[in-house]
Design a protein around this motif. Sequence first.
Motif, short mmCIF file in Angstrom:
data_model
loop_
_atom_site.label_atom_id
_atom_site.label_comp_id
_atom_site.label_asym_id
_atom_site.label_seq_id
_atom_site.Cartn_x
_atom_site.Cartn_y
_atom_site.Cartn_z
N ALA A 19 -4.86 107.42 42.97
CA ALA A 19 -4.07 107.03 41.79
C ALA A 19 -4.38 105.44 41.61
O ALA A 19 -4.62 104.95 40.60
N VAL A 20 -4.65 104.71 42.82
CA VAL A 20 -4.85 103.13 42.79
C VAL A 20 -6.23 103.06 42.14
O VAL A 20 -6.30 101.97 41.35
N ARG A 21 -7.13 103.88 42.50
CA ARG A 21 -8.38 103.66 42.06
C ARG A 21 -8.62 103.80 40.60
O ARG A 21 -9.15 102.93 39.97
N ARG A 22 -7.77 104.72 40.09
CA ARG A 22 -7.91 104.78 38.70
C ARG A 22 -7.04 103.59 37.96
O ARG A 22 -7.70 103.50 36.91
N ARG A 40 2.51 99.22 37.75
CA ARG A 40 2.03 100.50 37.82
C ARG A 40 1.61 100.58 39.46
O ARG A 40 1.72 101.67 39.95
N LEU A 41 0.86 99.57 40.02
CA LEU A 41 0.55 99.85 41.36
C LEU A 41 1.73 99.84 42.15
O LEU A 41 1.68 100.75 43.32
N HIS A 42 2.86 99.13 42.04
CA HIS A 42 3.99 99.02 42.76
C HIS A 42 4.71 100.65 42.62
O HIS A 42 4.98 101.27 43.65
N GLN A 43 4.73 101.03 41.36
CA GLN A 43 5.19 102.48 41.52
C GLN A 43 4.39 103.62 42.21
O GLN A 43 4.72 104.57 42.65
N VAL A 44 2.99 103.49 42.19
CA VAL A 44 2.07 104.41 42.87
C VAL A 44 2.42 104.08 44.26
O VAL A 44 2.39 105.20 45.04
N LEU A 45 2.34 102.90 44.80
CA LEU A 45 2.52 102.73 46.09
C LEU A 45 3.74 102.96 46.68
O LEU A 45 4.10 103.25 48.13
N THR A 46 4.87 103.13 45.87
CA THR A 46 6.16 103.54 46.49
C THR A 46 6.36 104.88 46.11
O THR A 46 7.54 105.52 46.67
N SER A 51 5.17 114.04 41.37
CA SER A 51 5.82 113.86 39.93
C SER A 51 6.05 112.44 39.87
O SER A 51 6.13 111.81 38.44
N GLU A 52 6.30 111.75 41.05
CA GLU A 52 6.39 110.13 40.75
C GLU A 52 5.20 109.56 40.51
O GLU A 52 4.94 108.41 39.95
N LEU A 57 0.37 106.89 35.54
CA LEU A 57 -1.01 107.13 35.27
C LEU A 57 -1.09 108.00 33.67
O LEU A 57 -2.11 108.26 33.41
N THR A 58 0.14 107.96 33.18
CA THR A 58 0.11 108.78 31.88
C THR A 58 -0.87 108.39 30.75
O THR A 58 -1.58 108.86 30.18
N SER A 59 -0.68 107.10 30.47
CA SER A 59 -1.38 106.69 29.45
C SER A 59 -2.91 106.11 29.47
O SER A 59 -3.70 105.45 28.76
N LEU A 60 -3.44 106.31 30.76
CA LEU A 60 -4.37 105.95 31.12
C LEU A 60 -5.75 106.79 30.52
O LEU A 60 -5.42 108.22 30.19
#
Length: 179
Positions: A19-22, A40-46, A51-52, A57-60
Motif C-alpha cells: 500500500a505504501v509503495r502504491r 493517505r500514508l497516515h491512514q495506511v500506517l495506522t 478494510s481500513e 487506495l480507492t482513487s489510485l
Amino acid sequence: MTSLPEDTSLIDEDDRDTAVRRLQEAYARGHLSHGDLDERLHQVLTARTRSELVPPLTSLPDEDAGSTSTIAAAGGRIRRRGAWQVPRTLKVASAHGTVHLDLSRAVIGHAVVDIELQLGTGRAKITVPRDATVDFDALHTGWKDTRYRPRRRPRTGGPRIRISGAMGFGRLKIRHAWR
C-alpha cells in the motif's frame, strides 16, 4: 441493495508495504498532491485491517503488477547469470535437469521478487545479492531439505526474494553473493 461484508482480517507487513509503495508511485506520477500523500500514508500506517486499507487506495490508478516471465525446459540446464533483468515474478519449470539463477549482478527493479519453482528431479541453486532477504517458507520439497545459511550480519535495503513452488527429487541451495 446488499452491502459487501467488511474484510476485518488483519493486515501483515507485506500488505502495508504494498500500500505504501502504491501511494509513493502515484505521488511520483503526479496523481497525488504532497498533502494528499501525507494524509493517505497516515491512514495506511495506522490501518489494522484490510478494510481500513481500502479508502486511501480507492482513487489510485490500477497497479502496475510488474512483469512475469516463465522459463521452462523438459530437461537439461536452465541458467541465468550476469546483468539480466529480473522480472517481478519469475516462474521456473523443469521436469528434470539443473537450474542455476544468479541474481548477484542482475538488474532488480522491484523491492520484492517472487520466484516460483516447479521442478521434478534435479537440483537448483539460487545466488542472491549480499543485501537480499530470503523467504522460502512457501516452497514444498519432496525429498531433500533446502540448504540456506542466512548472513551473520544481515544488511538492509536489498530486495526481498520470496521462493515458492514445489520440488520433487532434488535439493535447492540458496546462497548470498560474496560481493
